[in-house]
Scaffold this motif. Structure first.
Motif, mmCIF file in Angstrom:
data_model
loop_
_atom_site.group_PDB
_atom_site.id
_atom_site.type_symbol
_atom_site.label_atom_id
_atom_site.label_comp_id
_atom_site.label_asym_id
_atom_site.label_seq_id
_atom_site.Cartn_x
_atom_site.Cartn_y
_atom_site.Cartn_z
ATOM 1 N N VAL A 62 0.776 -1.101 0.169
ATOM 2 C CA VAL A 62 -0.052 -0.130 -0.092
ATOM 3 C C VAL A 62 0.945 1.188 0.013
ATOM 4 N N GLN B 273 -4.436 10.024 -1.283
ATOM 5 C CA GLN B 273 -4.717 9.077 -2.160
ATOM 6 C C GLN B 273 -4.169 7.512 -1.646
ATOM 7 N N CYS B 274 -4.979 6.599 -1.559
ATOM 8 C CA CYS B 274 -4.274 5.405 -0.924
ATOM 9 C C CYS B 274 -4.378 4.188 -1.974
ATOM 10 N N ILE B 275 -3.257 3.880 -2.463
ATOM 11 C CA ILE B 275 -3.014 2.953 -3.627
ATOM 12 C C ILE B 275 -2.574 1.592 -3.219
ATOM 13 N N ILE B 276 -3.603 0.597 -3.394
ATOM 14 C CA ILE B 276 -3.167 -0.751 -3.181
ATOM 15 C C ILE B 276 -2.870 -1.565 -4.329
ATOM 16 N N LYS B 277 -1.842 -2.586 -3.984
ATOM 17 C CA LYS B 277 -1.333 -3.238 -5.096
ATOM 18 C C LYS B 277 -1.150 -4.792 -4.393
ATOM 19 N N HIS C 216 -3.906 -6.002 -7.814
ATOM 20 C CA HIS C 216 -5.407 -5.773 -8.222
ATOM 21 C C HIS C 216 -5.876 -6.984 -7.874
ATOM 22 N N LYS D 199 -14.153 5.092 -2.926
ATOM 23 C CA LYS D 199 -13.206 3.860 -3.358
ATOM 24 C C LYS D 199 -13.524 3.610 -4.683
ATOM 25 N N SER E 187 -10.463 -0.800 -8.483
ATOM 26 C CA SER E 187 -9.520 -1.180 -7.846
ATOM 27 C C SER E 187 -9.784 -0.897 -6.438
ATOM 28 N N ASN F 27 -8.253 1.030 -4.579
ATOM 29 C CA ASN F 27 -7.677 2.419 -3.990
ATOM 30 C C ASN F 27 -8.948 3.445 -3.538
ATOM 31 N N ARG G 209 -9.652 7.177 -1.892
ATOM 32 C CA ARG G 209 -9.185 8.567 -1.787
ATOM 33 C C ARG G 209 -9.958 9.468 -0.523
ATOM 34 N N SER H 217 1.298 2.154 5.145
ATOM 35 C CA SER H 217 1.616 3.073 3.808
ATOM 36 C C SER H 217 2.847 3.834 4.454
#
Length: 1191
Positions: A547, A565-569, A571, A621, A625, A627, A629, A666
């Motif tokens: 994250v 922004q919180c980006i999650i990998k 997918h 959300k 994805s 992710n 915000r 994160s």
């Protein structure tokens, strides 16, 4: 009579016995252990003397039985020998006085060397030695060999469980002794409770808390062997919780028959916790496997899980394919049906109770027909008062089927799967195909097994020959929720479905096929078994899970917006939920707090401390994805800080529960929220203000510009004194218009004098200090704080600024006090009144109070003295001069008008003369109501002279010279012609005047008066007149003594206030002479006394007394030379004659002496003969020599 004497003799003997001293000591020998505390008593009786007796203890050691070693004494501190001195001083050996005639010897830590013969001695206080004064006893010290041991442990028990604890008690004492053992329970700091004890007399008893349970057999103490003591509590209760330990004591019997505990030891404790129980229970049925070959044994275990099982009653029944095999009641006696009873008799079957909670069914030789479903049923029973049992709740577990296979088989097995690698959560499908060489001869039972990477094998599910599917023990729950399914697709094809796969599903899947055939006797037998497997790999969902947090606006201003922004990998598919939580660490703190969470089911959950964020925060959300915000509007300083997002990866379980697989945090995002630029300006102008105290101080504070029209202001007022380094806070008005007084206002008492005002214009503030004081002088200024409302509706301080200073000087009013300076001179006579006036011409204030003081300068006295004081409270006080001159009561004060004060001195005296003045102090009230002296002034002086009246006394004699006959009377009159005052009094004295001749007295009759006036004659040697007092009368009419020649012949008369007469009775020729009178005039003084103003003496009056008869006696008495010749000179001549005669006789006795008689003649001392004669010469003098006149 003989009996009477016999009784009397006995009484006498008894009386003697009671008076005999007897010392008794505790009987020995006493056996005591090392390290113990021993006491030995000693008392004395039949003694005399003081009631309190002293005791001295000594010991005779076995190594020197004849040598006395002194230990301790109640009377002599130096009594102990060196080996005992230290122990006595430290208190380890001491004597306790029980009574005046009884004492105890204490040895607190007994040592082996203390063994020996002890002697108690009492010093003698009797008149004589009679009786015994000491007594002895033996003390034996043995080693302390008692040992008490128990294993320390912690036990967790359930209510109604039994408890067994053992304790080892060992002793090696050679002396005959008894042991007592007790089990005790202690809870925290509470007093230990006795559970059960075995006394030294081998009697069991318990404390009050356990007495009833011991009587019912619930609590036991058993002796196992010679040294082991076991405590048994059969049914534990919650109140039994605590630490259990055993305590042993070794007892020895003293010679007096009493038992003494030589030593006590306790073991280490066992901590026991008791968990309360309930009445619920569960039943499980277990067996080793499900597939058997004919002839193999099988064992089924029915396990009962409940609390307090031993105290409850359960009945168990066994069933095979729903048919009763056997039943067992609470007495654990099995009852089998006819078929299984026959097999049990042959030893092929056994039904038993292995423990209170485990029941066993065992078949030693399986038959083909033994394949089937086995089960047990457990029924709880309740015992009634009559002893009968009533069935209560009954429970049974799921059936357990077993398969008994024949011995031979000719089948082959092949296994296939839909994928060798699957993602966690995906479904796994496996197929098992069975091929036979020919037509199947019987039935198949199939078992799916999993062999994991650790080579551990577990049964997934099996299908018996009757087509019944039974999941394995570890898959039972998943199977009940449909997570594991097995089907027989075709007679020789079997499938296994694993839904919602998990990481632990990874491994080698094996299909185990058993072929069954029916034997000739109709029983099923296993004829063969085959296995096949295939590997399956499961990829964990958390693999590569990460994250990241980003923001495009790290710095914003108040009320602006910013996005996070919180980006999650990687997918994940929609079936894999991810929950995201935004966390926030405010500026200045160290802990993060949860703001908002986007839950795994798509819901939004706010944190406990996110109330300020809710109305201004949006969370979104992305559909494509995971992710998330976070958008925050109207930013304030409460949103400033560090942000962080936390993502959690979840997996849905077969039972619809959720498992969190992983959590990722994160990076930190720091958001800075800046305040707007201030425009605050405060007036810096300086002012100077001077005023008189009690006037108000007007202070103002002006805000010239402000940042916003919505600004609020907090104003702090300060004062700076020259003596202070910093200003002191007077008053603070917050931005919400609340008042807070500063420490300076509290210390100086300003609270009641402060008045604050906020003007309508909003930027002007004023502070008024009412009733100003001199101490209020200083430099005043205001400190303005500008406050704005933050976006989260919280006030914050934007800026602050200090105003210019106002120099305030508070002065006292100018002094205008003025007194009249008029000078004056007063001359008055004694006893008159003097008026002194003090006039105040002007004063500083009409509200002032005046203190007036009169003082005087005395002649020849440089310092002034206070006469009187009038305080400002109108209290009159006398000064030191008033006490000296007796002015108290003679002073009078008047104030006829404001500012005019008159002091009257009544009945003045000469000592009141002096220079008088008044001193005035003017007092003003301070603003606090405290009076202070503002001014003072002194008035002009007034000289006062007090004089006495002029002397006007004149005395005259009315009687002229006179001649009287002997034994007649004559008068001496004293007339006052004029006087100085009508209030005066007179003192009168009459004198006889005679002329001195040759230094001798003029008259032998005045001899004694002349002796009294001898001193005056020495001083007035030039005065030829000799004065003799006849009589004196004082001003208070008190008579003085009469002159001796006239004693008894004087008569006094006061014919008028100014005429006095003295009559001399029975005049004699010796009274012939001159006489005069002296008058003293006395006036009353102002001090209520009298003083002599003047004295005056009259002219002399001549009195001649005629001599009517002349006799020999009168001739001799009237001629001094003739008197001495006749009565005095013969005596010395007669004495010399006697001395001469004595000398002649002395010389005749001492003829050997020289004729001059100087040696050996005794000295003769001649005293003056005592001459008796009549003072009036009426009798001839008598010469007498008293004894001792001649020595």
């Amino acid at each position: 009579m003989k009996c009477f004497f016999l009784v009397l003799s006995c009484v006498a003997v008894l009386g003697k016995v009671t008076a005999q001293r007897q010392v008794a000591v505790q009987e020995g020998p006493l056996y005591r252990t090392e390290g113990s505390h021993i006491t030995i008593w000693c008392n004395v009786s039949g003694y005399q003397g003081p009631s309190e007796q002293n005791f001295q203890w000594s010991i005779y050691l076995p190594s020197a039985p004849e040598r006395e070693v002194q230990i301790v004494s109640t009377v002599d501190p130096s009594f102990p020998y060196a080996i005992y001195t230290q122990r006595v001083r430290s208190g380890k050996i001491y004597v306790e006085r029980v009574q005046d005639h009884s004492a105890l010897l204490h040895i607190t830590e007994l040592q082996a060397r203390d063994a020996g013969e002890y002697e108690c001695h009492t010093p003698n206080t009797d008149e004589r030695y009679f009786g015994s004064y000491s007594a002895k006893m033996n003390l034996v010290v043995i080693p302390d060999s008692l040992q008490t041991t128990a294993m320390p442990q912690t036990l967790h028990k359930v209510e109604q469980d039994p408890l067994e604890l053992t304790c080892e008690v060992v002793t090696e004492t050679f002396q005959h002794s008894h042991l007592s053992v007790a089990w005790l329970r202690q809870r925290g700091s509470e007093k230990p409770v006795e559970v059960i004890a075995l006394s030294r007399d081998f009697v069991l008893h318990s404390g009050s808390e356990y007495a009833q349970r011991q009587s019912l057999g619930e609590v036991r103490l058993d002796k196992l062997g010679s040294t082991t003591f076991r405590l048994t509590v059969f049914h534990l209760q919650p109140s039994d919780q605590g630490e259990f330990y055993c305590e042993a004591a070794e007892w020895v019997q003293d010679p007096d028959g009493s038992w003494y505990a030589m030593t006590r030891k306790r073991s280490e404790g066992t901590v026991v916790t008791v968990q309360p129980t309930d009445k619920e229970f569960t039943v499980r049925l277990e067996t080793e496997k499900r597939l058997y070959t004919m002839g193999e044994p099988v064992e089924f275990r029915c396990i009962l899980e409940a609390q307090n099982v031993p105290d409850r009653y359960f009945a168990v029944s066994w069933a095979f394919n729903s048919s009763l095999i056997a039943s067992m009641g609470p007495n654990a006696v099995p009852v089998l049906n006819s078929e299984f009873a026959h097999r049990e008799a042959k030893g092929q079957l056994k039904v038993a109770k292995e423990s209170d909670s485990v029941f066993v069914l065992k078949i030693y030789h399986l038959r083909q027909e033994d394949s089937g479903k086995y089960n047990c049923r457990v029924t709880e029973r309740e015992k009634t008062v009559t002893g009968e049992f009533i069935d209560k709740e009954s429970k049974r577990p799921k059936n357990i089927p077993i398969i008994v296979l024949p011995i031979k088989s000719s089948v082959s097995v092949e296994v296939a799967s839909n994928a060798s690698v699957v993602l966690e959560g995906e479904n796994l499908h496996l197929s098992c195909s069975v091929r036979t060489a020919g037509r199947p001869q019987g039935r198949f039972s199939v078992i799916w097994q999993l062999v994991d990477r650790q080579n551990r094998r577990s049964n997934i599910v099996w299908l018996d020959r009757d087509g019944t599917v039974q999941p394995g023990a570890s898959y039972w729950e998943r199977s009940s929720f449909g997570g594991v399914q097995m089907e027989q697709v075709q007679p020789s094809s079997f499938s296994l479905g694993i839904f919602n796969s998990r990481k632990e599903d990874e491994g080698q899947y094996e299909c185990h096929v058993t072929e069954w055939v029916r034997a000739v006797d109709g029983e099923w037998q296993i004829v063969g078994e085959r296995r096949a497997s295939t590997p399956v790999s499961v990829t964990a969902l958390e693999t590569g899970f990460a994250v990241t947090a980003i923001s495009r606006t790290p710095g914003v201003t108040y009320s602006d917006s910013f996005d996070l922004q919180c980006i999650i990998k990687p997918h994940y598919p929609a079936r894999v939920p991810v929950s995201v939580t935004w966390r926030f660490q405010p500026v200045g703190t160290v802990e993060f707090q949860d703001l908002v969470t986007f839950t795994r089911d798509g819901g939004v959950q706010w944190g406990d401390r996110s109330s300020t964020f809710r109305t201004r925060t949006a969370i979104e959300k992305a559909e494509s994805s995971n992710n998330v915000r976070l958008s925050i509007s109207r930013a304030s300083d409460t949103e400033a800080g560090k942000y962080q997002c936390v993502a959690e990866l979840w997996r849905r379980n077969y039972n619809s529960s959720w498992t969190r697989l992983a959590e990722r945090t994160s990076n930190l995002l720091e958001i800075r929220v800046l305040q707007p630029v201030t425009k605050l300006q405060v007036s810096k102008s300086k002012r100077t203000l001077s005023l008189v105290e009690n006037r108000p101080i007007q202070l103002s504070c002006s805000v010239r510009s402000q940042t916003s029209q919505n600004s609020h202001f907090a104003v702090l007022w300060y004062v700076h004194k020259p003596s202070d380094a910093d200003g002191k806070l007077i008053l603070k008005t917050t931005h919400s218009s609340a008042f807070e007084y500063g420490t300076y206002a509290e210390e100086e008492g300003l609270r009641a004098r402060l008045q604050f005002e906020r003007h309508m214009s909003g930027g002007l503030f004023s502070l008024t200090v009412q009733r100003a004081e001199v101490s209020d002088s200083g430099s005043y200024y205001c400190h303005v704080e500008e406050w704005l409302l933050s976006p989260n509706y919280a006030w914050y301080k934007l800026a602050e600024e200090v105003s210019g200073r106002t120099e305030v000087t508070v002065k006292q009013p100018d002094s205008r006090l003025k007194l009249s300076q008029a000078q004056g001179n007063l001359s008055v006579l004694e006893t008159q009144q003097v008026q002194l006036e003090c006039v105040v011409l002007n004063r500083t204030s009409a509200a002032s109070q005046l203190a007036v003081e009169w003082f005087v300068w005395k002649p020849n006295h440089p310092e002034r003295e206070t006469v009187a004081r009038l305080s400002r409270e109108a209290t009159f006080h006398y000064g030191e001069q008033a006490a000296k001159n007796n002015l108290k009561g003679r002073l009078h004060l008047e104030s006829p008008s404001s500012g005019t004060y008159r002091l009257f001195i009544q009945n003045v005296a000469v000592q009141d003369s002096g220079t008088y003045s008044c001193h005035v102090e003017e007092w003003l009230p301070s603003p606090r109501g405290v009076w202070y002296k503002r001014a003072e002034d002194t008035a002009g002086q007034t000289a006062v002279t007090v004089t006495r009246p002029d002397a006007a006394l004149q005395v005259d004699t009315v009687v002229p010279n006179a001649t009287v006959s002997e034994r007649a009377a004559f008068q001496l009159d004293c007339s006052v012609v004029s006087r100085s005052s009508q209030e005066s009094r007179f003192a009168v004295a009459w004198f006889s005047l005679r002329t001195k001749t040759g230094g001798k007295r003029g008259s032998p009759g005045l001899e004694e008066q002349e002796d009294e006036d001898e001193d005056e004659e020495g001083e007035e040697e030039e005065d030829p007149t000799e004065r003799t007092v006849l009589l004196s009368v004082g001003p208070d009419a008190v008579f003085g003594p009469e002159g001796r020649p006239w004693e008894g012949r004087l008569r006094f008369q006061r014919l008028s206030p100014l005429l006095y007469r003295l009559s001399v009775l029975q005049a004699s020729p010796q009274d012939t002479g001159n006489y005069s009178c002296r008058v003293e005039e006395w006036l009353p003084s102002p001090q209520k006394g009298w003083y002599r103003l003047v004295e005056e003496e009259s002219a002399p009056v001549s009195i001649h007394v005629l001599d009517t008869s002349s006799t020999l006696q009168s001739v001799i008495c009237s001629n001094d030379a003739l008197f001495y010749f006749i009565f005095f000179y013969p005596f010395p001549i007669f004495g010399i004659l006697i001395i001469t005669i004595l000398l002649v006789r002395f010389k005749s006795r001492n003829s050997s002496k020289n004729s001059d008689g100087k040696n050996g003649v005794p000295l003769l001392w001649i005293k003056e003969p005592h001459l008796n004669y009549s003072p009036t010469c009426l009798e001839p003098p008598v010469l007498s020599i008293h004894p001792g006149a001649i020595d």
